[in-house]
Design an enzyme around this catalytic site. Structure first.
Site, PDB file in Angstrom:
ATOM      1  N   HIS A  18     -37.000  14.562 -67.955  1.00 52.42           N
ATOM      2  CA  HIS A  18     -37.218  13.166 -67.566  1.00 52.42           C
ATOM      3  C   HIS A  18     -37.022  12.243 -68.768  1.00 52.42           C
ATOM      4  O   HIS A  18     -36.266  11.257 -68.696  1.00 52.42           O
ATOM      5  CB  HIS A  18     -38.627  13.006 -67.000  1.00 52.42           C
ATOM      6  CG  HIS A  18     -38.957  11.616 -66.571  1.00 52.42           C
ATOM      7  ND1 HIS A  18     -38.799  11.172 -65.267  1.00 52.42           N
ATOM      8  CD2 HIS A  18     -39.425  10.537 -67.272  1.00 52.42           C
ATOM      9  CE1 HIS A  18     -39.152   9.910 -65.188  1.00 52.42           C
ATOM     10  NE2 HIS A  18     -39.535   9.491 -66.387  1.00 52.42           N
ATOM     11  N   GLU A  19     -37.694  12.561 -69.858  1.00 45.34           N
ATOM     12  CA  GLU A  19     -37.577  11.713 -71.047  1.00 45.34           C
ATOM     13  C   GLU A  19     -36.193  11.817 -71.679  1.00 45.34           C
ATOM     14  O   GLU A  19     -35.707  10.856 -72.274  1.00 45.34           O
ATOM     15  CB  GLU A  19     -38.662  12.093 -72.063  1.00 45.34           C
ATOM     16  CG  GLU A  19     -40.091  11.918 -71.563  1.00 45.34           C
ATOM     17  CD  GLU A  19     -40.397  10.512 -71.080  1.00 45.34           C
ATOM     18  OE1 GLU A  19     -39.743   9.561 -71.564  1.00 45.34           O
ATOM     19  OE2 GLU A  19     -41.269  10.354 -70.213  1.00 45.34           O
TER      20      GLU A  19
END
Length: 419
Positions: A18-19
């Site tokens: 996600h990051e």
């Protein structure tokens, strides 16, 4: 795999990807990314590569990418302030030393008269406190503040998040949830390539050890031609016939190694949700191919996206109660149970959680990616951004409420599983 290890690996992977989506699109837009972090709280491990510090933090509850310009810069240079300047061979500034200036003997000491470290990139000041020696110095890109012997890269305006176009900012934020869907698809694809994917063909798949099918003499790979004289063309037909005849002898006409034979099988009766059905201990047929795995990956991703959205709809309408939600504790317990079933079940569980994380982050709530995207949509309609302080306050309140909800859900999890 130990439950705690399984949870840390799965959740860490979801947060990482996600990051990573945020990081890749931020760097692509030219934004200075100061830190890429997995977890919150104190640093456990860190290293720096190029402009970014990569860290693992103590509390495994999420992660973040700290981009220049998202928050007010932590270091300011003001008129009257005494700083040290380290210069390159051309006399341009490489470092502005904020404190402990005596530890840098080669630094030029100035009392700041004026500075622009965002647009024109210069600093002027009186050298050695001499009011007759006012000099102007060009600040390089990159250049650094030095605070307590730690270097912090100066972010010119064009390297800040707020300086980018609406489209670039939108894609940078949207890329996090997008990466969760990409990860889920990739996991489903890998499962299809390694384990295979189900096909609706009238073929006997894997048999359980003590099922009626194995005891009767059926084998994996047998092609079912008919059951009790009824021709079958799909696995779905086979399942429906077996379920409808518990404890009744069925005559399977099968083809095996080019030979046709009859085998009698009596399904065992089992009650499921108040209904008695027949089971013979056989799994559906599986196949392996690249194109089939690609298709299955897309179908699985679509199916679970639809299911999770349906669950959210029930939550909004009140059909799904708050105490039915699970937080980190509940997810950790469930992950441990799934891990006991095998690596493929764990991989599928991780893919489902990844889709869930992507959808939740897209909800138009403050402090979530969806909340920020909502502000970008409002900016597009207004033609100008909302005041940053007001937006920041909304996100702060939203984050506080989100943490409160997390505490409530976590307490519910503890009561369900441990009390």
């Amino acid at each position: 795999m130990e439950p705690i290890i399984a949870f840390v690996v799965i959740f860490g992977a979801l947060v990482f990807f996600h990051e990573l989506g945020h990081l890749l699109f931020a760097k692509r837009a030219g934004i200075l990314c100061r830190e890429f972090a997995i977890g919150f709280g104190p640093k456990v491990f860190s290293f720096k590569k190029n402009e970014t510090v990569y860290t693992i933090r103590l509390l495994p509850l999420g992660g973040f990418v700290r981009m220049a310009g998202e928050d007010p810069e932590t270091v300011e240079v003001r008129p009257g302030q005494v700083v040290g300047l380290e210069l390159d061979r051309n006399g341009n500034v490489d470092k502005i030393i904020i404190n402990h200036k005596d530890d840098y003997p080669n630094a030029r000491i100035i009392e700041v008269e004026d500075a622009d470290l965002e647009h024109r990139m210069y600093i002027t000041g009186y050298v050695d406190g001499n009011e007759e020696r006012l000099e102007r110095f060009t600040v390089n890109e990159p250049a650094f503040f030095v605070v307590d012997h730690q270097e912090i890269q100066i972010a010119p305006y064009h390297r800040q998040f707020v300086a980018k176009t609406l489209g670039q900012r939108t894609m940078t934020i949207f890329a996090g949830p997008l990466m969760n869907f990409v990860l889920a698809f990739a996991v489903f694809l890998i499962i299809g390539l390694l384990q295979g994917y189900p096909v609706d063909k009238p073929i006997i798949g894997e048999l359980t050890e003590k099922g009626a099918a194995k005891e009767a003499g059926l084998r994996q790979g047998d092609v079912v031609l008919s059951i009790d004289g009824e021709p079958v063309k799909t696995w779905t037909q086979i399942v429906n016939i077996i379920r409808a005849h518990p404890e009744e002898k069925l005559l399977f006409k099968i083809q095996r190694d080019g030979k046709v034979m009859d085998i009698a099988v009596t399904p065992e009766a089992k009650t499921v949700q108040g209904e008695t059905i027949g089971l013979i201990g056989v799994y559906g047929p599986m196949e392996k191919s690249v194109l089939g795995s690609l298709k299955q990956g897309m179908l699985e991703t679509y199916y679970w996206t639809k299911e999770i959205l349906g669950g959210l709809g029930q939550l909004i309408t009140g059909q799904f109660k708050l105490d039915m939600l699970s937080g980190p504790v509940g997810i950790a317990v469930s992950t441990g149970k799934v891990a006991e079933s095998g690596i493929y079940y764990l991989m599928k569980w991780g893919a489902i959680l990844s889709i869930n994380l992507g959808i939740v982050n897209l909800l138009p709530l403050p402090a979530l990616d969806g909340g920020r995207l909502l502000f970008f949509a409002i900016e597009a309609l207004r033609g100008e951004p909302i005041d940053r302080q007001k937006e920041g306050m909304v996100h702060f309140i939203g984050f506080a409420l989100l943490m409160l909800l997390m505490l409530v859900v976590t307490w519910n999890d503890i009561q369900k599983f441990f009390l």
